[in-house]
Design an enzyme around this catalytic site. Structure first.
Site, short mmCIF file in Angstrom:
data_model
loop_
_atom_site.label_atom_id
_atom_site.label_comp_id
_atom_site.label_asym_id
_atom_site.label_seq_id
_atom_site.Cartn_x
_atom_site.Cartn_y
_atom_site.Cartn_z
N GLY A 1 -28.81 98.75 101.43
CA GLY A 1 -28.27 99.48 100.27
C GLY A 1 -28.96 98.99 99.02
O GLY A 1 -29.88 99.62 98.49
N CYS B 1 -11.31 93.99 76.30
CA CYS B 1 -10.40 93.05 75.64
C CYS B 1 -10.21 91.79 76.45
O CYS B 1 -9.10 91.43 76.85
CB CYS B 1 -9.07 93.74 75.39
SG CYS B 1 -9.29 95.14 74.32
#
Ligand code: LLP
Length: 440
Positions: free
Chosen positions: A291, A365
């Site tokens: 992959g 955040c």
């Protein structure tokens, strides 16, 4: 480090696939995943050629979990590869792209009945069995549909690859496949042979990912041939296929040098041939499932630089400069998950002297650092930052954390840029949401 078709143009801009990245950012916005189509094709061909040369009876199944879109599935089909899918969603995308079902293999360590039924109904080439529960389920399902399904049995060869602990899969203590040492793998094959509607084709293993040497592949191959010999001895049935999974690494940084495809091919097939002749077995078809190594280096992510902040720190050199970008862990969670490292450059200043050590911070955040302490040209708000080697496990792992819009994907090729995935929209973000009556 410039990868694939990348070069620096006369304006000092990074170019990929003949396209100016500054123009791409203007046209498609940032963050933006840019995929170098020619590089993927070249890599696929080189991988295949390396094995063609030393072991012609082989097949490559592209592991679509690394990067899958409709366009990518088309490209893989055009290049003539087979493809591995590991979920309902991956199977759906492949089939929607018109990928030939007989060239698909279904994976998964907890396949649902829905996944199994979808795979059987759509005629996938084979299913890779992971556990006893699944053998029962698939056998029952095949019987109820009056169909016969080709299967491989996934084994855990018990080798310990040198890679991040979260991307090891082939060691003995793993949730994947059947243990070889305790006899489960052999037991599984016997169960398949008794089951009626399943046709045993061979065995499979996958040892881990981002491997920078071919030793683990070699060790696993030898162990798997041992299992083949056990199977033939105990059941008298031939093992036509040996699938050794994927796992070859890529260059995230210039000092990470994976083995060449030739080196991998030689190492694996030499070990295979020696072990097979020592065991007196017929040569199996060698299957693989790369992959990352086929797409990783073909991807680059473009971000726009925003706030730049210098803070005092205790260690040398006494300050740290945070360069903030307009994305982060929602488009690339790998640094947070696997301590993954990356290289980057200012794409609009690609010819300028590298003079500032900075830390690339995302805008989520939390700490959300993409790259610690990296040397780039002098940065300013509005610059374009290009993070290299983001072709694998970035787009497919993107999230909407902090309700960010997932970036668009463009394929670039010989100066042409085509949008293959549009950026998420705010409207799309709430399309599946409902407000219960009592909260209205
Ligand atoms: N075959 C099987 C059964 C696999 O589990 C995997 C990857 C592959 C093939 C492809 O391996 P590759 O050639 O890409 O190394 N999200 C992680 C990677 C997880 C890989 C899991 N299995 C990351 O971002 O590093």
């Amino acid at each position: 480090m410039l990868l694939g078709t990348q070069r620096i143009d006369e304006n000092g801009h990074l170019e990929v696939g003949g396209c100016d990245t500054v123009a791409l950012a203007k046209e498609f916005g940032t963050p933006l995943y840019v995929i170098d189509e020619a590089e993927i094709r070249k890599t696929i061909r080189a991988y295949r050629a390396a094995f063609d040369e030393v072991y012609p009876n082989h097949k490559i199944y592209y592991a679509s979990k690394a990067f899958l879109t409709l366009a990518m599935a088309r490209l893989v089909a055009q290049e003539g590869l087979c493809m591995d899918v590991a979920s309902l969603g991956e199977l759906y995308v492949a089939l929607q792209a018109g990928f030939p079902p007989e060239k698909l293999a279904l994976h998964g360590n907890n396949k649902s009945l829905e996944e199994l039924a979808y795979a059987v109904d759509s005629g996938v080439g084979h299913i890779v069995l992971d556990n006893f529960y699944e053998i029962e389920n698939l056998s029952r399902l095949a019987r109820s549909k009056d169909k016969t399904v080709d299967v491989l049995v996934r084994a855990a060869p018990g080798v310990d690859p040198h890679t991040h602990r979260r991307i090891r899969t082939g060691q003995a203590d793993t949730k994947f496949g059947f243990n070889i040492i305790d006899g489960s793998a052999l037991e599984a094959v016997k169960m398949v042979l008794k089951s009626g509607n399943l046709t045993f084709r061979g065995i499979h293993c996958h040892v881990g990912s981002q491997l920078l040497d071919a030793e683990t592949h070699k060790d696993a191959t030898e162990i798997m041939v041992g299992l083949m010999a056990d199977i033939v001895r105990e059941t008298g049935v031939a093992v036509e296929v040996l699938n050794i999974g994927g796992g070859l690494g890529v260059r995230y940084k210039s000092d990470q040098i994976p083995p060449s495809y030739r080196e991998l091919a030689l190492k694996v097939t030499t070990a295979l041939k020696e072990a097979i002749s020592a065991a007196g077995l017929p040569y199996p078809q060698l299957q693989q499932e790369p992959g990352r190594s086929l797409v990783g280096e073909a991807g680059v992510t473009l971000y726009t630089v925003g706030a730049i902040k210098t803070v005092p720190i205790k260690e040398d050199p006494g300050t740290r400069t945070y360069v903030t970008i307009d994305g982060g862990m929602s488009d690339n969670p790998r640094p947070q998950l696997y301590d993954a490292v990356y290289e980057c450059l200012l794409a609009n200043k690609a010819d300028e002297t590298l003079e500032k050590i900075v830390t690339i911070a995302g805008k989520h955040c939390e700490t959300d650092i993409l790259i610690w302490n990296t040397l780039i040209a002098s940065p300013a708000p509005g610059d374009l930052l290009a993070v290299q080697t983001t072709g694998a496990y970035n787009f497919v792992m993107a999230s909407n954390y902090n309700r960010f819009l997932r970036p668009a994907v463009v394929f670039v090729n010989e100066g042409q840029a085509d949008l293959v995935v549009k950026r998420d929209t705010l409207e799309q973000m709430i399309v599946n949401e409902c407000i219960p009556e009592r909260l209205r």
